[in-house]
Design a protein around this motif. Sequence first.
Motif, PDB file in Angstrom:
ATOM      1  N   THR A 135       0.838  -1.205   0.000  1.00 40.50           N
ATOM      2  CA  THR A 135       0.000   0.000   0.000  1.00 40.50           C
ATOM      3  C   THR A 135       0.868   1.248   0.000  1.00 40.50           C
ATOM      4  N   VAL A 136       1.825   1.303   0.916  1.00 37.33           N
ATOM      5  CA  VAL A 136       2.707   2.470   1.033  1.00 37.33           C
ATOM      6  C   VAL A 136       3.572   2.614  -0.223  1.00 37.33           C
ATOM      7  N   ALA A 137       4.006   1.482  -0.796  1.00 34.61           N
ATOM      8  CA  ALA A 137       4.837   1.542  -2.006  1.00 34.61           C
ATOM      9  C   ALA A 137       4.095   2.197  -3.162  1.00 34.61           C
ATOM     10  N   ASN A 138       2.768   2.144  -3.139  1.00 30.65           N
ATOM     11  CA  ASN A 138       1.961   2.738  -4.211  1.00 30.65           C
ATOM     12  C   ASN A 138       1.774   4.241  -4.064  1.00 30.65           C
ATOM     13  N   LEU A 288       0.507  -8.094  -6.014  1.00 32.35           N
ATOM     14  CA  LEU A 288      -0.191  -7.375  -4.940  1.00 32.35           C
ATOM     15  C   LEU A 288      -0.026  -5.874  -5.092  1.00 32.35           C
ATOM     16  N   LEU A 289       1.174  -5.457  -5.491  1.00 36.15           N
ATOM     17  CA  LEU A 289       1.434  -4.032  -5.714  1.00 36.15           C
ATOM     18  C   LEU A 289       0.495  -3.481  -6.781  1.00 36.15           C
ATOM     19  N   GLY A 324      -7.747   7.034  -0.148  1.00 35.26           N
ATOM     20  CA  GLY A 324      -8.453   5.793  -0.467  1.00 35.26           C
ATOM     21  C   GLY A 324      -7.603   4.573  -0.174  1.00 35.26           C
ATOM     22  N   MET A 325      -6.297   4.657  -0.474  1.00 33.93           N
ATOM     23  CA  MET A 325      -5.397   3.533  -0.223  1.00 33.93           C
ATOM     24  C   MET A 325      -5.311   3.205   1.263  1.00 33.93           C
ATOM     25  N   ILE A 326      -5.260   4.235   2.095  1.00 36.40           N
ATOM     26  CA  ILE A 326      -5.165   4.014   3.543  1.00 36.40           C
ATOM     27  C   ILE A 326      -6.437   3.350   4.074  1.00 36.40           C
ATOM     28  N   VAL A 327      -7.598   3.836   3.623  1.00 37.68           N
ATOM     29  CA  VAL A 327      -8.866   3.226   4.039  1.00 37.68           C
ATOM     30  C   VAL A 327      -8.916   1.766   3.603  1.00 37.68           C
TER      31      VAL A 327
END
Length: 445
Positions: A135-138, A288-289, A324-327
């Motif tokens: 998630t963070v890598a994105n 996954l990324l 949105g990614m964090i949620v």
Amino acid sequence: MDAPKKMSLVQLTFIVAVNMMGSGIIMLPTNMAQVGAISLLSWIVTAVGSMAIAYGFAQAGIFNQRPGGMAAYAEDAYGKDGYFQVFFLYFLSLAIGNVAIATSAVGYLATFIPWLSSAPIATCIGVIALLWLTTVANFGGPSLTGRLGSITVWGVILPVGLLSFAGWFWFKGDVFREAWNPQGLSLGGGMSSSIALTLWAFLGMESAAQNSAAVENPKRDVPLACLFGTLGAAVIYVLSTTVIQGIVPNAELAKSTGPFGLAFAHMFNPTVGTIVMGLAVLACLGSLLGWQFTIAQTGKSAADERMFPAFFAKVNKLGAPIAGMIVLGVVQTLLALSTISPTLSEQFSALVNLAVVTNVVPYIVALSALMVMMKAGKVAQGTYRLNVVIGLVAMLYSVFALYASGMEAVMGGMLVMGVAYVIWGFIAPRFMPGTAAPAAQSARV
């Protein structure tokens, strides 16, 4: 200036097959071995049903080329509420699928970090860590994600493809016979035993028609590429999961957290097996990324259409919808915690069953709209009849896949549908006649 060169049928078929294969195959041999080699009969049903689904979506993509894919197809027959229901269920299925991919990665990573398979909580911690890492890598935007994904996917495709054809030199008939039916299932029971697992490997075929604008002859090439791509993936799936049952003893395979690495260790030596394990981990991380970014972008598109909270549409300077990614990271963490199981294979199986339920309900809804599309498009009677027959096969197979997923997974899917209707009740007034739609615009953060 010359027009950009478009894809040929062969190129599109290859893209379809590669997109489908991804990381969906790498834990299947373990779960199928727990039933026995008789579970391989599930591939017969799944291959036919999946090709019918692929053909149905290829036809729908010709009649309806609006953004939204399956949700846009559903809108033709069911309006905005159909759009939302299909979008929401499919959106959740992607989140569940991400947790399943992370679970696969942890299984192979346990070869290098044994602690990860020492206890259910250790496995869960590993899954959650991978979910947040990707998630963070994105946060850096789509360009790096796309480049990495196109390379790492070969970490699965090359070993699985090699095993499918070269593995037969190590195949032993007596090992396969002993693995055939250890649970004493009937022929029908064997065919239905792993429908959800085998369908999981085909999820993603619905995206094939999205490339129609980049194809030389979409009316001919898109349906053919969907069918050939699905058939090509089916051949690899059937060959690889069959040959591995004749290489690795069933009891050993059923307990493995990295079945393809184990197969190569039997074929060559433990060092080769370890290399394959490492390639599988990289492939899962790359997959996954890419899916983490895809699901965030799906949420952004829905927010732009006023189907989701506005913060999903906010992007940073690099184009990443961070809020949105964090949620979604939190949602996937909760999914990982809620499906924690005594063994990694049990957690993977529970996730796959739930992902299939939340995926095939949108399949049924979207495919049922094909008749409306064809009537509106005034297609020839012969084409209409052919598409109806194939579409009916696809929908009946999807209903059977729901049944085969089990009561627990179906209950989970129905709970998700209930939540979707609750949310739609608050969103629906936005689409009442006379309600003005604000200009769709992504906010920068």
